[in-house]
Design an enzyme around this catalytic site. Sequence first.
Site, PDB file in Angstrom:
ATOM      1  N   HIS A  20      32.658  36.955  43.635  1.00  0.00           N
ATOM      2  CA  HIS A  20      33.291  37.835  42.637  1.00  0.00           C
ATOM      3  C   HIS A  20      34.268  38.736  43.378  1.00  0.00           C
ATOM      4  O   HIS A  20      33.935  39.838  43.802  1.00  0.00           O
ATOM      5  CB  HIS A  20      32.215  38.653  41.921  1.00  0.00           C
ATOM      6  N   HIS A  22      38.439  39.767  43.011  1.00  0.00           N
ATOM      7  CA  HIS A  22      39.772  39.682  42.409  1.00  0.00           C
ATOM      8  C   HIS A  22      40.783  39.869  43.524  1.00  0.00           C
ATOM      9  O   HIS A  22      40.868  40.951  44.109  1.00  0.00           O
ATOM     10  CB  HIS A  22      39.941  40.759  41.336  1.00  0.00           C
ATOM     11  N   HIS A 200      33.149  37.566  32.923  1.00  0.00           N
ATOM     12  CA  HIS A 200      32.639  38.926  33.010  1.00  0.00           C
ATOM     13  C   HIS A 200      31.940  39.252  31.684  1.00  0.00           C
ATOM     14  O   HIS A 200      32.539  39.114  30.608  1.00  0.00           O
ATOM     15  CB  HIS A 200      33.781  39.919  33.210  1.00  0.00           C
ATOM     16  N   GLU A 203      29.060  44.212  31.781  1.00  0.00           N
ATOM     17  CA  GLU A 203      29.411  45.305  32.699  1.00  0.00           C
ATOM     18  C   GLU A 203      29.467  46.587  31.880  1.00  0.00           C
ATOM     19  O   GLU A 203      28.618  47.455  32.001  1.00  0.00           O
ATOM     20  CB  GLU A 203      30.752  45.029  33.375  1.00  0.00           C
ATOM     21  N   ASP A 281      34.187  42.720  44.216  1.00  0.00           N
ATOM     22  CA  ASP A 281      34.986  42.922  43.006  1.00  0.00           C
ATOM     23  C   ASP A 281      36.453  43.216  43.343  1.00  0.00           C
ATOM     24  O   ASP A 281      37.241  42.290  43.524  1.00  0.00           O
ATOM     25  CB  ASP A 281      34.368  44.041  42.162  1.00  0.00           C
ATOM     26  N   ASP A 282      36.833  44.484  43.415  1.00  0.00           N
ATOM     27  CA  ASP A 282      38.201  44.910  43.753  1.00  0.00           C
ATOM     28  C   ASP A 282      38.099  45.893  44.916  1.00  0.00           C
ATOM     29  O   ASP A 282      38.194  47.109  44.744  1.00  0.00           O
ATOM     30  CB  ASP A 282      38.859  45.586  42.543  1.00  0.00           C
TER      31      ASP A 282
END
Length: 336
Positions: A20, A22, A200, A203, A281-282
Amino acid sequence: MPDTADSDAFIAGLPKAELHLHIEGSLEPEQMFAFARRNRIQIPFASVEQLRAAYSFTQLQDFLDIYYQGADVLRTEEDFHDLALAYFTRAHADGVVHAEIFFDPQTHTDRGLPFGVAADGLLAGMKTAEERFGITSKLILCFLRHLDEAAAFATLQAAEPWLDRIAAVGLDSSEVGHPPEKFARVFAAAGAAGLKRVAHAGEEGPPAYVLEALDLLHIDRLDHGNRALESPELVTRLARSGIALTVCPLSNLKLCVVGDVAQHPIPAMLKHGLRATINSDDPAYFGGYVADNYRAVAPYLDRRDLVTLARNSFLGSFLPDDAVTRHLAAVDAFAA
């Protein structure tokens, strides 16, 4: 994990996959300024420090606003190659040996870039990373859920020449108000084209979104999934199915999904038998790459849990069985 130095070394050395990530969210402020200069683009920040100060989010939409602004500096295949390689360089230092990375083509095509600029640049970066570090990787095309179904279908059509090099489709961006059912038909088309499906859900959205992702999108992997714990029946279903959850602790903290890392649901997920994994994630926006995320939750786990999380990352990957078997053996050998 009482000894911090020992724990850090164990986490860094533990072979792991990241499922996961991005890639646009790995754009560090320094890189944003460098790409802006290279492409002669003005950005509304005077310094790296001012940009980092803007990374103060209280909800997903706050983050997305600056995320899309930052992506505008990505203009050429070289930019995307360099972005990917910078991520893989950090991932290699964190013990990542396989990564399955998201990209958001609509973020780029909607500002006039051809689909292939991002796709070819990222694929080239992935190839360089494998040659340089031995890291294998797969590319996942994500649809932006705040856009409509027609836009998602147009993106899937634009991707056709690259589908032999794309492993899966995903669903990201603003979750609340954009339920998975909105994209059921385009996910069915992607599945018919032979692509894996991830989304997703859970969340910020409710457990019902997780059910829709399972029953309407027929996902092979669940991204986030935190709020699934609100439904005991859903937890049982996820545990029995063995579907992987790609959980992102520092992202959850930064976006106020949890108030404190001590409240993070990873220990509960493992206790309930869910195939949870740890991911970043980011990372440029949320304060840490994958090993930082392991370290954040390590005080609330034991070493066996960390090994389980690493094993889960390969079991939840889209690698073939023989590759997964080799990676699991490497995890067990390291742990021993």
